[in-house]
Design an enzyme around this catalytic site. Structure first.
Site, PDB file in Angstrom:
ATOM      1  N   TYR A   1      40.270  79.062 -69.056  1.00 29.74           N
ATOM      2  CA  TYR A   1      40.790  78.305 -68.002  1.00 29.74           C
ATOM      3  C   TYR A   1      42.060  79.362 -67.219  1.00 29.74           C
ATOM      4  O   TYR A   1      43.135  79.304 -66.765  1.00 29.74           O
ATOM      5  CB  TYR A   1      41.890  77.283 -68.380  1.00 29.74           C
TER       6      TYR A   1
ATOM      7  N   TYR B   1      28.224  75.073 -71.016  1.00 29.40           N
ATOM      8  CA  TYR B   1      29.357  75.109 -72.002  1.00 29.40           C
ATOM      9  C   TYR B   1      29.210  75.671 -73.371  1.00 29.40           C
ATOM     10  O   TYR B   1      30.217  76.030 -73.801  1.00 29.40           O
ATOM     11  CB  TYR B   1      29.381  73.346 -72.515  1.00 29.40           C
TER      12      TYR B   1
ATOM     13  N   VAL C   1      38.822  59.444 -45.256  1.00 29.58           N
ATOM     14  CA  VAL C   1      38.075  60.047 -44.389  1.00 29.58           C
ATOM     15  C   VAL C   1      36.689  59.657 -44.643  1.00 29.58           C
ATOM     16  O   VAL C   1      36.121  59.474 -45.846  1.00 29.58           O
ATOM     17  CB  VAL C   1      37.892  61.599 -44.671  1.00 29.58           C
TER      18      VAL C   1
ATOM     19  N   THR D   1      36.269  70.180 -65.866  1.00 27.51           N
ATOM     20  CA  THR D   1      37.569  70.807 -66.274  1.00 27.51           C
ATOM     21  C   THR D   1      38.500  71.011 -65.239  1.00 27.51           C
ATOM     22  O   THR D   1      38.218  71.026 -64.019  1.00 27.51           O
ATOM     23  CB  THR D   1      37.211  72.112 -66.847  1.00 27.51           C
TER      24      THR D   1
END
Length: 530
Positions: A73, A188, A237, A486
């Site tokens: 991350y 993954y 939108v 994620t």
């Protein structure tokens, strides 16, 4: 503020994490005037799928829980390190989360539970040699040969793989199905290879102090408010217009506000950054006495993506993702209790205090049910005498083992009844039920739509070829090497979109190459033989 941007406007379609991150990069890294940044959101609240709401009287609700990871991350931590904490002066959100996590380390002691209520020893992954060979071949297989393949296609000759401890833990940790995309499973495995050796305890999971809405979304929103960013909520939108010709230049944004239609005309230099898919489209809630409805028609973001993809080449294909809700749904539930009687029972059973464990999966349950108990409180307005926990089931069309109905047709009370029996807490049934404030089930028909089998070309690039002012940011864009579902994927996409459209020569944090680290690979190999 840079003078070159004073007459330019940026419009973000969707008010989720990716749009908020994109706006933060604009003001932080580009010197873009906040008043020229507009976030258009059809709902009455920001955050997209990062949600958390409720109160002690009516019950709390999180549609999902998102795991973070300190070792990966990369762009998430970099961004959050510049967002001030709302609760601790002088700390960033990154510092706040990591400090909390270090004080509440994860080490799950009850990952898998069998039908007899026994906590299983999952030290072994349960592989045989055929499983290991098939998994090893997948790790080195070129992606260009995996178009439209499912996980079950790859392991068709080794069905034992789907009976291993590894599969049950990996599947429920990340919400894979046997029919999920082989692309995503492979990514993954590559991205989280270092997690492979500790999947039985999930020690690598990083938790936020509260739910993600309060711990991540609200601080970013406050940061953007300080720059005067425009949040035009309740703007749905519905379409985009483009210039004629070969290139991709958006010229107008069509929207509806309180039933009235409107158009935003884009001038030269204006940018349009679109969330082209949302995993929680058509999510519906139930309560203790009401089952949520399964609503599959007209997913809002899927419809928008379909309209604009039909107008230009290179804008992707939403059909594989929003075309079969029976294969992309699961159902979560949030339990709110008065007092901590139920949590104390779970704590004794699992040998984990709230916040120290991870997913507890009932591997033989027909719904493939899992629960997780966060550190308390999980909401800022949660009183001391109120406790909550969260769970989900992957197979919502299956008849329960104790409640003889499909999960999707069950009320919150019926889902809780099934859980009590899976835990074999029948002798405590009445006192548990007496403590319940609410059980709020949430049906999400497209929650793992990003995992659906696809061709590589079905997801558009963040900035499509030939685009002058259009970018996509969502879990449905193509970012090689990274993994969807994620926080990092949303934030990385937003950073790529902003830097590319503005032509900035700034670095984006690369994917950490754990799969090339010899020590990590050796640990993974050793784990496969446990």
């Amino acid at each position: 503020m840079k003078k070159e941007y004073e007459n330019k406007q940026v419009y973000f379609v969707g008010g989720g994490l990716a749009s908020l991150a994109g706006a933060a990069y604009l003001v932080r890294d580009c010197g873009f005037p906040g008043g020229n940044i507009h976030i258009l959101e059809g709902m009455h609240i920001l955050g997209g799928s990062n949600d958390g709401a409720g109160n002690a009287a009516d019950g709390f609700i999180c549609r999902g829980g998102r795991m973070l990871n300190e070792e990966t991350y990369e762009n998430t931590w970099e961004l959050l390190s510049s967002i001030p904490s709302l609760d601790h002066e002088g700390m960033s959100v990154c510092d706040e989360i990591l400090a909390f996590d270090h004080d509440h380390p994860t080490h799950a002691n009850a990952r898998l539970i069998n039908k007899d209520g026994e906590v299983l020893d999952v030290t072994s992954m349960g592989f045989n040699n055929e499983d290991r060979i098939a998994l090893g071949k997948l790790m080195i297989a070129p992606e260009e040969k995996l178009d439209n393949l499912r996980i079950c296609d790859w392991f068709a000759k080794t069905p034992h793989f789907f009976e291993t401890n590894f599969w049950y833990m990996w599947q429920t940790t990340f919400a894979f199905q046997k029919w999920s995309s082989l692309f995503e499973f492979k990514r993954y495995m590559n991205r989280m290879i270092f997690e492979f050796s500790r999947i039985q305890t999930l020690e690598g999971v990083t938790r936020t102090p509260y739910n993600q809405y309060e711990s991540i979304i609200l601080p970013i929103k406050a940061y953007l408010d300080g720059f005067g960013v425009d949040f035009s909520l309740k703007y749905t939108v519905t379409d985009l217009d483009f210039e004629d010709g070969d290139g991709i230049t958006a010229t107008a944004i069509h929207y509806e506000e309180n039933g009235k239609k409107g158009v935003v005309q884009l001038n030269k230099g204006d940018l349009c950054i679109v969330t082209n898919g949302c995993m929680t489209d058509n999510a519906t809630l139930g309560d203790l006495h009401t089952a949520p409805k399964m609503v599959v028609d007209r997913p809002m973001s899927g419809e928008l993506w379909s309209k604009i993809a039909a107008k230009k080449e290179g804008l992707g294909n939403p059909k594989p993702f929003f075309g079969n809700a029976e294969l992309s749904n699961w159902e979560s539930f949030t339990v709110t209790c008065k007092g901590n009687k139920f949590l104390k029972l779970i704590e004794k059973y699992s040998r984990n205090k709230p916040g120290s464990g991870a997913l507890m999966t009932f591997k033989d349950s027909s719904w493939l049910m899992s629960i997780v108990v966060a550190a308390q409180p999980h909401f800022k307005n949660q009183p001391e005498d109120t406790t909550i926990f969260w769970g989900y089931g992957l197979y919502t069309d299956k008849i329960g083992d104790y409640v003889k109905k499909p999960m999707r047709e069950c009320t919150g009370e019926e889902i809780l009844t099934e859980l009590i029996h899976q835990l074999h807490f029948e002798e405590h049934y009445d006192e548990i039920m007496d403590s319940i404030v609410n059980v709020i089930p949430c049906m999400m028909p497209y929650i793992v739509s990003m995992f659906q089998p696809r061709a590589m070309s079905d997801r558009p690039k963040v900035v499509p070829e030939g685009s002058t002012n259009l970018a996509f940011i969502s879990q449905f864009v193509e970012i090689p090497e990274d993994m969807v579902f994620t926080e990092e994927y949303s934030i990385r996409a937003a950073r790529m979109a902003v830097y590319t459209l503005l032509g900035l020569d700034k670095k984006i944090c690369p994917v950490t190459p754990h799969r090339y680290d010899v020590r990590t690979l050796l640990r993974a190999l050793n784990t496969s033989f446990r």
